[in-house]
Design an enzyme around this catalytic site. Structure first.
Site, PDB file in Angstrom:
ATOM      1  N   SER A   1       0.836  -1.292  -0.031  1.00 32.68           N
ATOM      2  CA  SER A   1      -0.148   0.161   0.004  1.00 32.68           C
ATOM      3  C   SER A   1       0.986   1.553  -0.110  1.00 32.68           C
ATOM      4  O   SER A   1       2.235   1.145  -0.001  1.00 32.68           O
ATOM      5  CB  SER A   1      -0.933   0.004   1.168  1.00 32.68           C
TER       6      SER A   1
ATOM      7  N   ASP B   1      -1.212  -1.737  -3.850  1.00 34.04           N
ATOM      8  CA  ASP B   1      -2.517  -1.687  -3.364  1.00 34.04           C
ATOM      9  C   ASP B   1      -3.216  -0.145  -3.058  1.00 34.04           C
ATOM     10  O   ASP B   1      -2.498   0.554  -2.590  1.00 34.04           O
ATOM     11  CB  ASP B   1      -2.635  -2.423  -1.879  1.00 34.04           C
ATOM     12  N   HIS B   2      -4.440   0.035  -3.539  1.00 30.41           N
ATOM     13  CA  HIS B   2      -4.848   1.478  -3.392  1.00 30.41           C
ATOM     14  C   HIS B   2      -4.284   2.648  -3.689  1.00 30.41           C
ATOM     15  O   HIS B   2      -3.982   3.346  -2.799  1.00 30.41           O
ATOM     16  CB  HIS B   2      -5.367   1.410  -1.754  1.00 30.41           C
TER      17      HIS B   2
ATOM     18  N   ASP C   1      -7.413   3.411  -7.003  1.00 31.10           N
ATOM     19  CA  ASP C   1      -8.781   3.363  -6.405  1.00 31.10           C
ATOM     20  C   ASP C   1      -9.205   4.727  -6.585  1.00 31.10           C
ATOM     21  O   ASP C   1      -9.238   5.652  -5.502  1.00 31.10           O
ATOM     22  CB  ASP C   1      -8.441   2.964  -4.683  1.00 31.10           C
TER      23      ASP C   1
ATOM     24  N   HIS D   1     -12.045  -2.503   5.895  1.00 28.45           N
ATOM     25  CA  HIS D   1     -10.456  -3.008   5.859  1.00 28.45           C
ATOM     26  C   HIS D   1     -10.523  -2.909   7.720  1.00 28.45           C
ATOM     27  O   HIS D   1     -11.003  -2.223   8.236  1.00 28.45           O
ATOM     28  CB  HIS D   1      -9.642  -1.656   5.367  1.00 28.45           C
ATOM     29  N   GLY D   2      -9.162  -3.603   8.043  1.00 27.67           N
ATOM     30  CA  GLY D   2      -8.842  -3.486   9.551  1.00 27.67           C
ATOM     31  C   GLY D   2      -9.550  -4.775  10.140  1.00 27.67           C
ATOM     32  O   GLY D   2     -10.086  -5.678   9.430  1.00 27.67           O
TER      33      GLY D   2
ATOM     34  N   GLY E   1     -10.909  -6.517   1.984  1.00 31.45           N
ATOM     35  CA  GLY E   1     -11.169  -6.473   3.329  1.00 31.45           C
ATOM     36  C   GLY E   1     -11.596  -7.815   3.603  1.00 31.45           C
ATOM     37  O   GLY E   1     -12.465  -8.133   4.327  1.00 31.45           O
TER      38      GLY E   1
ATOM     39  N   THR F   1      -5.109  -8.369   7.520  1.00 33.53           N
ATOM     40  CA  THR F   1      -5.350  -8.370   8.940  1.00 33.53           C
ATOM     41  C   THR F   1      -4.875  -9.679   9.618  1.00 33.53           C
ATOM     42  O   THR F   1      -4.450  -9.634  10.540  1.00 33.53           O
ATOM     43  CB  THR F   1      -6.695  -7.896   9.241  1.00 33.53           C
TER      44      THR F   1
HETATM   45 ZN   LIG Z   1      -8.439  -2.761   0.073  1.00 30.42          ZN
END
Ligand SMILES: [Zn+2]
Length: 342
Positions: A50, A83-84, A105, A189-190, A224, A269
């Site tokens: 990311s 990523d993103h 994104d 996410h998370g 996610g 995660t």
């Molecule tokens: Zn994502």
């Protein structure tokens, strides 16, 4: 094998009817864990970084660690994915550095927080597709907005505020020419995705099925998608952690997705939990230790075990030597002659 395009990996996954996990990395141990899991299960690999990871570890360190992975594991097809990406410039800098795939994104504005309009998303994604495909690099776009915030990126919320509209998804793919499409179906996410085991009211698998029906040949991406297993939470809490009870995306729901067009599954995660649990265990059981290797080795091993399990569950295990790498220049030529569907 040299670093390969993600398009090739996902096309092969579609042919074989399996999914490919995309695992986030920030450091050497995480890359080593993924590559060892891939060797053990004979799986193709997507490693993603990311913006937060690029800032944490610096581009050059990450890139050369990836080159080392490609050199040390020549039998494994390996994608290096952004990523993103939050803007055209972020994606361009990744492409210039040598990433073989980028996510633009455009569902959020460049601040990474404010939802963008459909037209803004199309415009920036299309611009990235043009420069990426000219170099044979793959592009993932996103339509709809995920919940949660990670590394400062995300609109927050539960993930149900901006679920993907299937008709818009069709229009978005036609107007941008993306190779893969991230969709929002209620995931976040998370670690804190759901407050109980998710059912159809919060995890919208019906929307995924509707999108796949309209876009049967488009590679879908689930973001996610950590499963946040209870045993990993328990290890952390057993050794002094204070995680609140939480639920992720059950593996069987991901497998349902894979049977319906999902080719890339983002997992971060779960690996964070595995690493943290292993480190906490060493600190609790051997407080006299101070050599970082004494806790980084079990941490790396815990992540490897989890990645190998996911590679098996997603179906990519055993498919690492199905094909030879198509050079990026050849991919670029295929895009130019439109023999790759866009
Ligand atoms: Zn994502």
């Amino acid at each position: 094998m040299p670093l390969v395009s993600m398009r090739q990996l996902l096309d092969e996954a579609a042919k074989g009817g399996y999914g490919v996990g995309a695992f986030n990395v920030n450091n050497m141990e995480q890359i080593q864990a993924i590559m060892e899991a891939a060797r053990e299960t004979k799986a193709p690999v997507i490693i993603q970084a990311s913006r937060g990871a690029r800032a944490y570890s610096q581009d050059k360190y990450l890139y050369h660690l990836m080159l080392a992975a490609a050199e040390l594991y020549p039998e494994i097809p390996l994608v290096m994915h952004l990523d993103h990406g939050n803007s055209f410039e972020t994606c361009k800098s990744a492409i210039d550095l040598g990433f073989t795939s980028v996510m633009m994104d455009g569902s959020l504005l460049p601040d990474g927080k404010t939802p963008a309009t459909f037209d803004q998303n199309v415009e920036v994604t299309r611009a990235v597709v043009e420069i990426a495909h000219a170099k044979g690099v793959t592009v993932e776009g996103e339509i709809g907005v995920l919940g949660g915030i990670e590394d400062g990126h995300g609109a927050g919320g539960t993930g149900l505020e901006h679920v993907t509209d299937p008709d818009q998804a069709v229009e978005f793919v036609a107007k941008t020419g993306v190779d893969a499409l991230a969709i929002a179906i209620g995931t976040s996410h998370g670690a804190y995705k759901f407050s109980s085991k998710p059912d159809g009211s919060v995890l919208k698998m019906d929307i995924l099925l509707a999108i796949h029906k309209r876009l049967p040949n488009v590679h879908l991406v689930m973001h996610g998608s950590s499963s946040v297993p209870k045993d990993l939470q328990d290890v952390i809490n057993q050794y002094g952690g204070k995680l609140k009870p939480t639920w992720g995306v059950p593996v069987e729901e991901i497998q349902l997705g894979i049977r319906n067009g999902v080719r890339k599954i983002n997992v971060d995660t779960d690996n964070r939990l595995a690493i943290t649990g292993a480190i906490r265990k060493v600190f609790a059981e051997k407080p006299e230790e101070f050599d970082p290797r004494s806790y980084l080795k079990p941490a790396r091993e815990a992540m490897k075990k989890l990645v190998a399990l996911r590679m098996t569950q997603f179906g990519q295990a055993g498919h690492g030597s199905d094909y030879q790498a198509i050079p990026l220049a050849e991919m670029a030529a295929q895009y130019a002659s439109e023999t790759v569907a866009v």
